[in-house]
Scaffold this motif. Structure first.
Motif, PDB file in Angstrom:
ATOM      1  N   ALA B  18       2.544  70.850  -3.458  1.00 36.11           N
ATOM      2  CA  ALA B  18       1.899  69.537  -3.545  1.00 36.11           C
ATOM      3  C   ALA B  18       1.165  69.214  -2.248  1.00 36.11           C
ATOM      4  CB  ALA B  18       2.951  68.471  -3.838  1.00 36.11           C
ATOM      5  N   LEU B  19      -0.155  69.370  -2.276  1.00 38.59           N
ATOM      6  CA  LEU B  19      -0.978  69.085  -1.095  1.00 38.59           C
ATOM      7  C   LEU B  19      -2.222  68.309  -1.503  1.00 38.59           C
ATOM      8  CD1 LEU B  19      -0.771  72.568   0.703  1.00 38.59           C
ATOM      9  CD2 LEU B  19       0.165  70.426   1.577  1.00 38.59           C
ATOM     10  N   GLY B  20      -2.028  67.249  -2.289  1.00 39.17           N
ATOM     11  CA  GLY B  20      -3.159  66.418  -2.714  1.00 39.17           C
ATOM     12  C   GLY B  20      -4.176  67.248  -3.472  1.00 39.17           C
ATOM     13  N   ASP B  21      -5.449  67.151  -3.053  1.00 38.68           N
ATOM     14  CA  ASP B  21      -6.494  67.870  -3.789  1.00 38.68           C
ATOM     15  C   ASP B  21      -6.490  69.375  -3.494  1.00 38.68           C
ATOM     16  OD1 ASP B  21      -7.447  67.798  -1.247  1.00 38.68           O
ATOM     17  OD2 ASP B  21      -9.368  66.859  -1.716  1.00 38.68           O
ATOM     18  N   GLY B 152       1.653  78.916   1.015  1.00 43.57           N
ATOM     19  CA  GLY B 152       1.587  77.977   2.130  1.00 43.57           C
ATOM     20  C   GLY B 152       0.303  77.977   2.907  1.00 43.57           C
ATOM     21  N   GLY B 153      -0.583  78.941   2.655  1.00 43.21           N
ATOM     22  CA  GLY B 153      -1.916  78.848   3.218  1.00 43.21           C
ATOM     23  C   GLY B 153      -2.094  79.320   4.638  1.00 43.21           C
ATOM     24  N   LYS B 154      -1.089  79.992   5.201  1.00 44.71           N
ATOM     25  CA  LYS B 154      -1.320  80.570   6.531  1.00 44.71           C
ATOM     26  C   LYS B 154      -2.053  81.882   6.354  1.00 44.71           C
ATOM     27  CE  LYS B 154       2.495  79.103   9.534  1.00 44.71           C
ATOM     28  NZ  LYS B 154       3.531  79.691  10.399  1.00 44.71           N
ATOM     29  N   THR B 155      -3.217  82.003   6.971  1.00 41.75           N
ATOM     30  CA  THR B 155      -3.986  83.245   6.907  1.00 41.75           C
ATOM     31  C   THR B 155      -4.314  83.660   8.338  1.00 41.75           C
ATOM     32  OG1 THR B 155      -6.210  82.286   6.943  1.00 41.75           O
ATOM     33  CG2 THR B 155      -5.074  82.331   4.806  1.00 41.75           C
ATOM     34  N   ALA B 156      -4.500  84.942   8.567  1.00 43.69           N
ATOM     35  CA  ALA B 156      -4.770  85.390   9.942  1.00 43.69           C
ATOM     36  C   ALA B 156      -5.019  86.882  10.020  1.00 43.69           C
ATOM     37  CB  ALA B 156      -3.602  85.048  10.853  1.00 43.69           C
ATOM     38  N   ILE B 241       8.747  72.406   2.110  1.00 46.99           N
ATOM     39  CA  ILE B 241       8.450  72.326   3.546  1.00 46.99           C
ATOM     40  C   ILE B 241       6.949  72.287   3.805  1.00 46.99           C
ATOM     41  CG2 ILE B 241       8.586  73.641   5.699  1.00 46.99           C
ATOM     42  CD1 ILE B 241      11.474  74.310   4.884  1.00 46.99           C
ATOM     43  N   VAL B 242       6.203  73.145   3.103  1.00 47.46           N
ATOM     44  CA  VAL B 242       4.751  73.156   3.283  1.00 47.46           C
ATOM     45  C   VAL B 242       4.145  71.826   2.832  1.00 47.46           C
ATOM     46  CG1 VAL B 242       2.601  74.212   2.463  1.00 47.46           C
ATOM     47  CG2 VAL B 242       4.516  75.659   3.152  1.00 47.46           C
ATOM     48  N   GLY B 243       4.688  71.257   1.748  1.00 48.03           N
ATOM     49  CA  GLY B 243       4.188  69.972   1.266  1.00 48.03           C
ATOM     50  C   GLY B 243       4.357  68.864   2.295  1.00 48.03           C
ATOM     51  N   ALA B 244       5.403  68.987   3.116  1.00 49.49           N
ATOM     52  CA  ALA B 244       5.670  67.944   4.110  1.00 49.49           C
ATOM     53  C   ALA B 244       4.971  68.218   5.437  1.00 49.49           C
ATOM     54  CB  ALA B 244       7.177  67.830   4.343  1.00 49.49           C
ATOM     55  N   ASP B 245       4.575  69.465   5.699  1.00 48.34           N
ATOM     56  CA  ASP B 245       4.025  69.816   7.014  1.00 48.34           C
ATOM     57  C   ASP B 245       3.100  71.015   6.873  1.00 48.34           C
ATOM     58  OD1 ASP B 245       3.529  70.182   9.718  1.00 48.34           O
ATOM     59  OD2 ASP B 245       5.418  71.220  10.088  1.00 48.34           O
ATOM     60  N   LEU B 251       8.167  70.363  11.334  1.00 47.94           N
ATOM     61  CA  LEU B 251       9.121  70.878  10.355  1.00 47.94           C
ATOM     62  C   LEU B 251       8.903  72.327   9.962  1.00 47.94           C
ATOM     63  CD1 LEU B 251      11.449  70.185   8.366  1.00 47.94           C
ATOM     64  CD2 LEU B 251       9.700  69.533   6.702  1.00 47.94           C
ATOM     65  N   ARG B 252       7.637  72.682   9.678  1.00 45.33           N
ATOM     66  CA  ARG B 252       7.347  74.001   9.129  1.00 45.33           C
ATOM     67  C   ARG B 252       7.792  75.139  10.050  1.00 45.33           C
ATOM     68  NH1 ARG B 252       1.831  75.951   5.977  1.00 45.33           N
ATOM     69  NH2 ARG B 252       2.463  78.108   5.750  1.00 45.33           N
TER      70      ARG B 252
END
Lengths: 374, 374
Positions: B18-21, B152-156, B241-245, B251-252
């Motif tokens: 849950a991250l809005g749009d 969670g969207g971490k890319t690198a 956790i990702v939804g909150a941070d 937190l994350r």
């Protein structure tokens, strides 16, 4: 009682970019760069500050900026890249990462982009990517960067197959437009910057277009009052558009008048042969002519744009050795293209822009008409 | 009446981020990859789809995925990168850009990351940067990627001086965890994935930790019911956790238990010598021991973590040829470090984590104690 850092800053015109928690101010005025108070909002005595600049600007302004930053940071260093659009690539971007990691720079590190559009785009993109995002500040030293590229958070590097193809939307903490630095800007760069200034008048603000027609000579002569008005007005227009469409979902694309043709000229001639602003200047003449041919705007208005572009010291004809077919090929990889269709920013009435496709034969005809004789 | 694409998808467990749009679902189940209905939400008949994978996974799953995507897109191609963490760098990232630009891929292009963490991180970062952002989908083919890196969207990409130092927070359109693909996963990779699974139990969910102690053998044997529960529970924890941070403001960071030590081992031994999950497994043992030495958690709990890591088939001792001083050097460039201070994720009670510094002599002592005899 604590004084907010903004209140400590020197007197300057301020334009605010409103993007919620990513909002930031543009400061416009004289003698800002050398004044330590300008940088008070970024002050962090435990942080490392890295100035990224190029060889040309380094010699002029890196030492004074470093001195002005020194009171605010644990450590200030300068990284100097070669000067030119041809170096705006992944390999040179990596030099910034090499420096940051070599210095064990942490997440509090602040990057300062001291230079023109190339330095600003690369430094901003490096800030967006380093540890997935560290703060950065734009210190534009060209007119083009002050009125356009440093504002709005578009960052990128080029790829051999396309300009600004690899990048991010990433907003700076503030933009500082010190008008004093324009005194050392070569005339050719000054004209290139005026292309983006004219763009705002031609595609958005007809009153500003009239003002430009009256003050174009004063601007070329670096008249301080004229520059202050022009930079401020351009930033105001850009602020209103970026605030409404940060990620170019629609509206923001109208800021690209002349850029589809212009990018093709830049890429076709090899980056650096034509300045970005020169491509945009000539590209606006082509876009205006295309708009007139499609019956979207009067031929008289297209001529008015061409006359102003010429008075700004910019080319109004495409290079003799770039055939229309090559333009089409290059324009198909433009970021606005969709499903193989080239989309242009066209004038849909005086100082009113729209994004749309155009029949290929008319595009070819316009390019042919507006290409310099071999 | 139009049926929403999600309703057409095959039956599977769903966990929502849950991250809005920027919200998106994780699908967890069998036989998802080969089923065209799985990809209905991304369908765009005018768009180009690019599958990015590696040599190992290509041979197993690229053709079935391409066939399942074919009905939804104008064109589907596969780009195959070499397999391994050592190739997760800017040079190999650029191969993705070369392919996209060579194919004249526009902004509607959808990237599909078919592989483990390396493919997912690189493809996600390429999607974040290409034209400043195009959509992408995670199709993780390792347990590690299914429970952790794809969500969670971490890319690198890596830099020679530090892991994941150049990247972006950029969310996929959906994550598809096909449990069938784990049947072809080598045992060593399976164990590496279990390190991240254990992490959730050790630092966040003590009930799940107990479940893992009872089902670790079933998981290593690829029992379908056990895998379904484990992948789903890990994704649920990560989603909350990702939804909150999203951007790891605080937190994350607790999701990184064992990662500070683990990254140092990976980098110190040269990327690829130790798998990421192996570094994390051993790193969790070190972090638990450090926590116990600092009186934050019982020695019994630290032993419990060590026993479970060992049963998962993971190393519980650091490499003999990596001295503590080298760990410290490498840990100082960890992204959590601030102003030269190394910050660790430590256990502050059973299945409760906290981010803090630790006295250097205690850290050195823990590493020395937990290093394999030469």
């Amino acid at each position: 009682m604590q004084t907010s850092p903004e209140l400590l800053q020197p007197a300057a015109a301020r334009v605010q970019i409103a993007l919620g928690d990513r909002s930031y101010p543009i400061l416009i005025g004289g003698d800002l760069l050398r004044d330590a108070r300008t940088w008070a909002p970024q002050a962090d005595r435990k942080a490392f500050a890295l100035i990224v600049t190029n060889t040309t600007v380094d010699a002029l302004y890196a030492a004074p900026l470093a001195a002005a930053l020194a009171p605010h940071f644990a450590r200030v260093r300068t990284l100097t890249l070669p000067d030119g659009e041809v170096y705006k690539d992944l390999a040179h971007l990596n030099l910034i990462f090499d420096e940051l990691l070599g210095q064990e720079a942490d997440r509090r590190t602040v990057l300062f982009a001291l230079g023109g559009g190339v330095v600003g785009d690369m430094t901003g993109f490096a800030a967006a990517c380093y540890m997935r995002g560290v703060p950065f500040v734009q210190v534009p030293t060209t007119l083009l960067a002050q009125v356009d590229s440093s504002v709005g958070g578009k960052t990128a590097v080029n790829h051999p197959l396309g300009k600004n193809m690899i990048g991010a939307f990433y907003q700076p903490q503030q933009v500082v437009c010190d008008l004093d630095v324009l005194d050392t800007l070569p005339d050719r760069e000054m004209s290139a910057g005026l292309a983006e200034v004219i763009k705002y008048g031609a595609s958005i603000d007809v009153e500003f277009l009239g003002w430009l027609e009256r003050h174009i000579d004063a601007l070329r002569a670096r008249d301080r009052d004229a520059l202050t008005h022009a930079v401020r007005r351009c930033c105001e227009i850009k602020a209103s558009i970026v605030g409404a469409d940060e990620k170019e979902a629609g509206l923001r694309a109208i800021l690209n008048l002349g850029h589809t043709f212009g990018h093709a000229i830049e890429a076709g001639m090899g980056y650096g042969a034509w300045l970005h602003g020169e491509g945009v200047g000539c590209g606006m003449v082509m876009a205006a002519e295309l708009s007139a041919r499609l019956g979207l705007v009067s031929t008289a208005f297209a001529r008015r744009i061409e006359a102003l572009v010429a008075r700004a010291g910019l080319p109004v004809r495409g290079p003799a050795d770039l055939p229309p077919a090559r333009y089409l090929e290059l324009m198909r990889v433009d970021k606005k293209a969709q499903g193989g269709d080239i989309r242009f920013v066209l004038l849909d009435g005086e100082s009113h822009a729209v994004v749309r496709t155009a029949p290929e034969d008319v595009v070819v005809d316009v390019i042919t008409t507006l290409t310099a004789a071999a």
